[in-house]
Design a protein around this motif. Sequence first.
Motif, PDB file in Angstrom:
ATOM      1  N   GLY A  21       0.786  -1.219   0.000  1.00  0.00           N
ATOM      2  CA  GLY A  21       0.000   0.000   0.000  1.00  0.00           C
ATOM      3  C   GLY A  21       0.822   1.273   0.000  1.00  0.00           C
ATOM      4  O   GLY A  21       0.277   2.376  -0.060  1.00  0.00           O
ATOM      5  N   ARG A  22       2.136   1.149   0.027  1.00  0.00           N
ATOM      6  CA  ARG A  22       2.995   2.339   0.063  1.00  0.00           C
ATOM      7  C   ARG A  22       2.944   3.071  -1.281  1.00  0.00           C
ATOM      8  O   ARG A  22       2.854   2.440  -2.343  1.00  0.00           O
ATOM      9  CB  ARG A  22       4.425   1.941   0.389  1.00  0.00           C
ATOM     10  N   VAL A  23       2.998   4.399  -1.230  1.00  0.00           N
ATOM     11  CA  VAL A  23       2.900   5.224  -2.430  1.00  0.00           C
ATOM     12  C   VAL A  23       4.053   6.224  -2.461  1.00  0.00           C
ATOM     13  O   VAL A  23       4.401   6.825  -1.443  1.00  0.00           O
ATOM     14  CB  VAL A  23       1.555   5.986  -2.479  1.00  0.00           C
ATOM     15  N   TRP A  24       4.630   6.408  -3.653  1.00  0.00           N
ATOM     16  CA  TRP A  24       5.678   7.405  -3.884  1.00  0.00           C
ATOM     17  C   TRP A  24       5.182   8.413  -4.914  1.00  0.00           C
ATOM     18  O   TRP A  24       4.550   8.030  -5.902  1.00  0.00           O
ATOM     19  CB  TRP A  24       6.955   6.756  -4.419  1.00  0.00           C
ATOM     20  N   SER A  25       5.466   9.686  -4.693  1.00  0.00           N
ATOM     21  CA  SER A  25       5.143  10.742  -5.649  1.00  0.00           C
ATOM     22  C   SER A  25       6.414  11.117  -6.411  1.00  0.00           C
ATOM     23  O   SER A  25       7.447  11.399  -5.794  1.00  0.00           O
ATOM     24  CB  SER A  25       4.593  11.968  -4.912  1.00  0.00           C
ATOM     25  N   LEU A  26       6.332  11.106  -7.745  1.00  0.00           N
ATOM     26  CA  LEU A  26       7.514  11.317  -8.562  1.00  0.00           C
ATOM     27  C   LEU A  26       7.375  12.541  -9.460  1.00  0.00           C
ATOM     28  O   LEU A  26       6.267  13.015  -9.739  1.00  0.00           O
ATOM     29  CB  LEU A  26       7.776  10.092  -9.455  1.00  0.00           C
ATOM     30  N   ALA A  27       8.513  13.014  -9.939  1.00  0.00           N
ATOM     31  CA  ALA A  27       8.517  14.041 -10.967  1.00  0.00           C
ATOM     32  C   ALA A  27       8.031  13.422 -12.271  1.00  0.00           C
ATOM     33  O   ALA A  27       8.246  12.239 -12.537  1.00  0.00           O
ATOM     34  CB  ALA A  27       9.924  14.595 -11.140  1.00  0.00           C
ATOM     35  N   THR A  28       7.353  14.212 -13.082  1.00  0.00           N
ATOM     36  CA  THR A  28       6.893  13.718 -14.376  1.00  0.00           C
ATOM     37  C   THR A  28       7.284  14.702 -15.467  1.00  0.00           C
ATOM     38  O   THR A  28       7.492  15.884 -15.215  1.00  0.00           O
ATOM     39  CB  THR A  28       5.365  13.526 -14.421  1.00  0.00           C
ATOM     40  N   MET A  29       7.365  14.192 -16.679  1.00  0.00           N
ATOM     41  CA  MET A  29       7.594  15.034 -17.846  1.00  0.00           C
ATOM     42  C   MET A  29       6.318  15.061 -18.673  1.00  0.00           C
ATOM     43  O   MET A  29       5.518  14.137 -18.626  1.00  0.00           O
ATOM     44  CB  MET A  29       8.742  14.488 -18.696  1.00  0.00           C
ATOM     45  N   GLN A  30       6.144  16.112 -19.442  1.00  0.00           N
ATOM     46  CA  GLN A  30       5.038  16.187 -20.388  1.00  0.00           C
ATOM     47  C   GLN A  30       5.620  16.025 -21.786  1.00  0.00           C
ATOM     48  O   GLN A  30       6.303  16.907 -22.293  1.00  0.00           O
ATOM     49  CB  GLN A  30       4.313  17.532 -20.254  1.00  0.00           C
ATOM     50  N   GLN A  82      13.160   8.341 -27.945  1.00  0.00           N
ATOM     51  CA  GLN A  82      13.176   9.803 -27.947  1.00  0.00           C
ATOM     52  C   GLN A  82      12.661  10.404 -26.645  1.00  0.00           C
ATOM     53  O   GLN A  82      13.336  11.255 -26.048  1.00  0.00           O
ATOM     54  CB  GLN A  82      12.388  10.352 -29.133  1.00  0.00           C
ATOM     55  N   PRO A  83      11.486  10.010 -26.132  1.00  0.00           N
ATOM     56  CA  PRO A  83      11.070  10.572 -24.841  1.00  0.00           C
ATOM     57  C   PRO A  83      12.014  10.209 -23.704  1.00  0.00           C
ATOM     58  O   PRO A  83      12.214  11.005 -22.775  1.00  0.00           O
ATOM     59  CB  PRO A  83       9.664   9.981 -24.617  1.00  0.00           C
ATOM     60  N   VAL A  84      12.607   9.032 -23.762  1.00  0.00           N
ATOM     61  CA  VAL A  84      13.583   8.661 -22.730  1.00  0.00           C
ATOM     62  C   VAL A  84      14.824   9.540 -22.842  1.00  0.00           C
ATOM     63  O   VAL A  84      15.357  10.008 -21.826  1.00  0.00           O
ATOM     64  CB  VAL A  84      13.946   7.169 -22.830  1.00  0.00           C
ATOM     65  N   ALA A  85      15.275   9.799 -24.072  1.00  0.00           N
ATOM     66  CA  ALA A  85      16.432  10.677 -24.265  1.00  0.00           C
ATOM     67  C   ALA A  85      16.137  12.086 -23.768  1.00  0.00           C
ATOM     68  O   ALA A  85      17.007  12.748 -23.175  1.00  0.00           O
ATOM     69  CB  ALA A  85      16.826  10.702 -25.743  1.00  0.00           C
ATOM     70  N   GLU A  86      14.911  12.566 -23.985  1.00  0.00           N
ATOM     71  CA  GLU A  86      14.534  13.889 -23.491  1.00  0.00           C
ATOM     72  C   GLU A  86      14.544  13.920 -21.962  1.00  0.00           C
ATOM     73  O   GLU A  86      14.958  14.915 -21.349  1.00  0.00           O
ATOM     74  CB  GLU A  86      13.156  14.261 -24.021  1.00  0.00           C
TER      75      GLU A  86
END
Length: 206
Positions: A96-105, A181-185
């Motif tokens: 049930g543990r939750v982590w909040s992460l940075a995201t890209m658009q 490409q998104p991974v490289a960005e």
Amino acid sequence: MINLVVALECEAMPFVDYFCLRPDVVASGLRVYSRADLRLVVTGMGKTRAASRCRQLCANGYRLNRAWLNVGIAGHRDLEIGTGVWAQYVKDKETGRVWSLATMQTPSAVVNTVCTVMNPDLGYPEDLVLDMEASGFCESVTAYSPDAVIQCYKVISDNRASGVAAVTPAAVSTLMKSHVQPVAEAVSALAGLLTASRAPFRQTRP
């Protein structure tokens, strides 16, 4: 240094080729490919292996000013095969543990919660992206780096219309190749965050 974490060799090879990485000997039992500013580690399947391999990487001197990116395949009940997903949250179904992460658009990618399960959930019961490694990755690397430089990107490989039986190593490599490409960005963005940092990140031990 950016640490790119994947579970499977077939997930890794498109990125090894794209980033011109070479096999590296970091520690016994670790499958690592690297260049001066980027390291890719193949952990094997499951959250336990993901956590263990990331800790092992850090135990061999790769801690300070490190960013982390977990990339791999995942399932979802409705999203089309090949859809890219940035994890805003990672949830461990068992604990049930939750982590909040940075995201890209990034174009054509969506943002959702990634839920880590012990075994593939073929019922796809909720609007969640299902994987087997992300929570182990998060549990480990959040002990070494701040949330701002930890990201998780999943590519949908199966859904209710096309189940896990169709997920072959060749199909996985093809999916990953279409998402370099998104991974490289993301790698470039994380490198920029590290460069902008004025001091080494404070490190703790798990």
